[in-house]
Scaffold this motif. Structure first.
Motif, mmCIF file in Angstrom:
data_model
loop_
_atom_site.group_PDB
_atom_site.id
_atom_site.type_symbol
_atom_site.label_atom_id
_atom_site.label_comp_id
_atom_site.label_asym_id
_atom_site.label_seq_id
_atom_site.Cartn_x
_atom_site.Cartn_y
_atom_site.Cartn_z
ATOM 1 N N ARG A 28 3.195 -6.655 -3.311
ATOM 2 C CA ARG A 28 2.212 -6.417 -4.386
ATOM 3 C C ARG A 28 2.019 -7.659 -5.240
ATOM 4 N NH1 ARG A 28 4.670 -1.387 -4.428
ATOM 5 N NH2 ARG A 28 5.991 -1.927 -6.192
ATOM 6 N N ASP A 36 0.080 -10.286 -3.065
ATOM 7 C CA ASP A 36 -1.291 -9.844 -2.784
ATOM 8 C C ASP A 36 -2.107 -9.929 -4.072
ATOM 9 O OD1 ASP A 36 -3.578 -8.669 -1.762
ATOM 10 O OD2 ASP A 36 -2.759 -6.636 -1.817
ATOM 11 N N GLY A 76 -4.979 -7.471 -4.658
ATOM 12 C CA GLY A 76 -4.619 -6.059 -4.551
ATOM 13 C C GLY A 76 -5.305 -5.294 -3.437
ATOM 14 N N ALA A 113 8.055 -4.038 -0.722
ATOM 15 C CA ALA A 113 6.761 -3.553 -1.215
ATOM 16 C C ALA A 113 6.430 -4.184 -2.563
ATOM 17 C CB ALA A 113 6.772 -2.034 -1.317
ATOM 18 N N GLU A 114 7.415 -4.309 -3.431
ATOM 19 C CA GLU A 114 7.194 -4.939 -4.735
ATOM 20 C C GLU A 114 6.788 -6.403 -4.555
ATOM 21 O OE1 GLU A 114 9.601 -6.010 -8.846
ATOM 22 O OE2 GLU A 114 10.721 -5.271 -7.117
ATOM 23 N N GLY A 125 -4.279 -5.027 -0.334
ATOM 24 C CA GLY A 125 -3.356 -4.580 0.703
ATOM 25 C C GLY A 125 -3.209 -5.540 1.862
#
Length: 75
Positions: free
Chosen positions: A27, A30, A33, A23-24, A35
């Motif tokens: 992020r 991306d 931001g 997940a880190e 998703g």
């Protein structure tokens, strides 16, 4: 095929070596931001970390990592 396997391994090793969780890493990749990891964002990541500068390799990598076939990666 072999180059794609090498690229997948290089991306995996890079991410596992630098981030605590997937997940880190997502992020960070991306950039806007929203998703969604787009082909452009993946290409920028690959180029920034000298993993690949090829658009065709980014397209192939998206296809490998994209579970739903939409052309983007969501987390």
């Amino acid at each position: 095929k072999e180059r794609l396997r090498e690229l997948v391994k290089a991306v995996r090793d890079y991410i596992l070596g630098r981030y605590i969780t997937l997940a880190e890493a997502f992020r960070v990749l991306d950039q806007d931001g929203d998703g969604v990891l787009t082909q452009f964002e993946l290409r920028m990541f690959l180029a920034k970390h000298d993993l690949s500068r090829s658009e065709s390799e980014a397209v192939a990598l998206i296809k490998v990592l994209n579970a739903d076939g939409v052309g983007e990666i969501t987390f």
